[in-house]
Scaffold this active site. Structure first.
Site, PDB file in Angstrom:
ATOM      1  N   LYS A   1      -4.353  -1.380  11.195  1.00 58.12           N
ATOM      2  CA  LYS A   1      -3.187  -0.991  10.555  1.00 58.12           C
ATOM      3  C   LYS A   1      -2.357  -0.233  11.415  1.00 58.12           C
ATOM      4  CE  LYS A   1      -5.261  -0.084   6.077  1.00 58.12           C
ATOM      5  NZ  LYS A   1      -5.550   0.753   4.804  1.00 58.12           N
TER       6      LYS A   1
ATOM      7  N   LYS B   1     -10.194 -13.358   3.815  1.00 63.00           N
ATOM      8  CA  LYS B   1     -10.757 -12.821   2.474  1.00 63.00           C
ATOM      9  C   LYS B   1      -9.485 -12.643   1.471  1.00 63.00           C
ATOM     10  CE  LYS B   1     -11.601  -8.115   1.869  1.00 63.00           C
ATOM     11  NZ  LYS B   1     -12.560  -6.742   1.921  1.00 63.00           N
TER      12      LYS B   1
ATOM     13  N   LYS C   1      -4.398  -8.834  -1.328  1.00 59.79           N
ATOM     14  CA  LYS C   1      -2.972  -8.672  -1.875  1.00 59.79           C
ATOM     15  C   LYS C   1      -1.889  -9.097  -0.717  1.00 59.79           C
ATOM     16  CE  LYS C   1      -2.433  -3.717  -0.888  1.00 59.79           C
ATOM     17  NZ  LYS C   1      -3.748  -3.548  -0.051  1.00 59.79           N
TER      18      LYS C   1
END
Ligand code: TRP
Length: 335
Positions: free
Chosen positions: A117, A199, A202
């Site tokens: 991140k 995976k 969104k």
């Protein structure tokens, strides 16, 4: 009468940072529903975690309520599961601070989610993003759970939670139960429709089926789903060589309850051209009642308010007991 005291405790949370999708439903929520009676369950909207990345306030508010409505629409009974919003239970923030003082800089630096991140949001590498695992440890340890069902990507945070709990216990005695991660088997993971090596998430919207999505959009995504570039064009479960087909088969199996053998027989000689829309249709039908029930619940604000208020009360009662014990052990003066 039910003996709730004897039941094992289970806890998990999802960040309302994006709309819930098929991966959340099949990989997590559906399993939570199945375990309702077996465990004493706490499920929460992890809204405090979402602000480690900048959020639009109106969207965050909408998604948090929508997530609660969706939990219920997916079959999580709020009478039998404690459903709450993280920021409503202030003990999370308080224990989060305490545990930050028992989590090492080096440990936090090794978290792969932080590395990911912080490289994605270089302009906003804030302290919360770094110390997030201490808050997650607090989320968990407040409720003294036996099990924490999480995806593979949260395993490292769960392990850190165990280390922090053990460190604390070794100084102050047995304050925290050391929980076990509860990771569903590989087959339960829903992968992206555009690339079965990642995976479903969104961040790749074309490969992701949202719970509230329109049937025609769902059908489009399934029709375009990546199958495999083998010449076989045959529906057969082979995770290593045909991961795209395997992913579609596991989705189809999860929504219809059919086994892989049954699916192979059903589509014998059909090819992917028939199989992909069939999976799409099955998903549309599985999601239809969830979408409709969510829409109905979202109109009933008073009901949702009742659910999150009583959930917060129940959660707070348990969380407060743990926090008082912690404060006493570390030497804070009781008010
Ligand atoms: N970190 C989790 C995620 O991003 C969400 C989460 C926050 C969580 N607190 C938790 C999950 C406690 C399980 C238990 O998916």
């Amino acid at each position: 009468m039910e003996n709730t005291a004897a039941k094992k405790v289970m806890l998990s949370g999802i960040q309302p940072s994006g709309d819930l999708h098929l991966g959340n439903y099949l990989g997590a929520i559906k399993n939570w529903v199945a375990r309702t009676d077996e465990f004493d369950n706490y499920y929460f909207m992890a809204d405090m975690h979402t602000i480690t990345v900048r959020q639009n306030p109106a969207d965050l508010r909408r998604r948090t309520l929508e997530q609660l409505a969706q939990y219920i629409a997916c079959g999580l009974d709020p009478e039998k599961n404690t459903l709450f919003i993280q920021s409503h239970v202030h003990q999370h923030a308080e224990l989060g601070w305490v545990l930050m003082c028992y989590t090492m800089f080096g440990e936090l630096s090794r978290m792969t989610q932080f590395k990911d991140k912080s490289s994605k949001h270089k302009e906003n590498v804030n302290g919360g993003l770094f110390t997030y695992p201490s808050l997650m440890a607090a989320d968990i340890l407040l409720y003294q759970p036996d099990f924490v069902p999480v995806g593979e990507d949260q395993k490292q945070h769960c392990e850190l939670t165990r280390d922090v709990a053990q460190r604390f216990n070794s100084i102050y005695g047995d304050v925290f139960k050391v929980p076990e991660p509860y990771i569903p088997k590989a087959g339960a993971r829903v992968m992206s429709l555009t690339g079965p090596d990642t995976k479903m998430s969104k961040s790749i919207p074309e490969g992701c089926v949202f719970l509230m999505e329109k049937p025609e959009d769902i059908m489009r995504k399934f029709k375009r789903a990546i199958t495999d570039c083998d010449t076989e064009n045959c529906v057969r479960f082979d995770l290593a060589n045909k991961p795209g087909v395997a992913n579609l088969m596991s989705i189809y199996a999860a929504v219809t309850g059919k086994s892989y053998e049954e699916i192979e027989r059903e589509f014998e000689g059909c090819g992917y051209g028939k199989f992909k829309p069939a999976v799409g249709e099955a998903v549309v039908e599985a999601l239809r009642p969830i979408r409709e029930e969510t829409e109905r619940l979202l109109k009933d604000k008073a009901y949702l308010e009742g659910v999150y208020r009583s959930g917060a009360e129940k959660a707070e009662y348990v969380a407060n007991k743990t926090l008082r014990k912690v404060y006493k052990k570390i030497g804070f003066v009781a008010r």
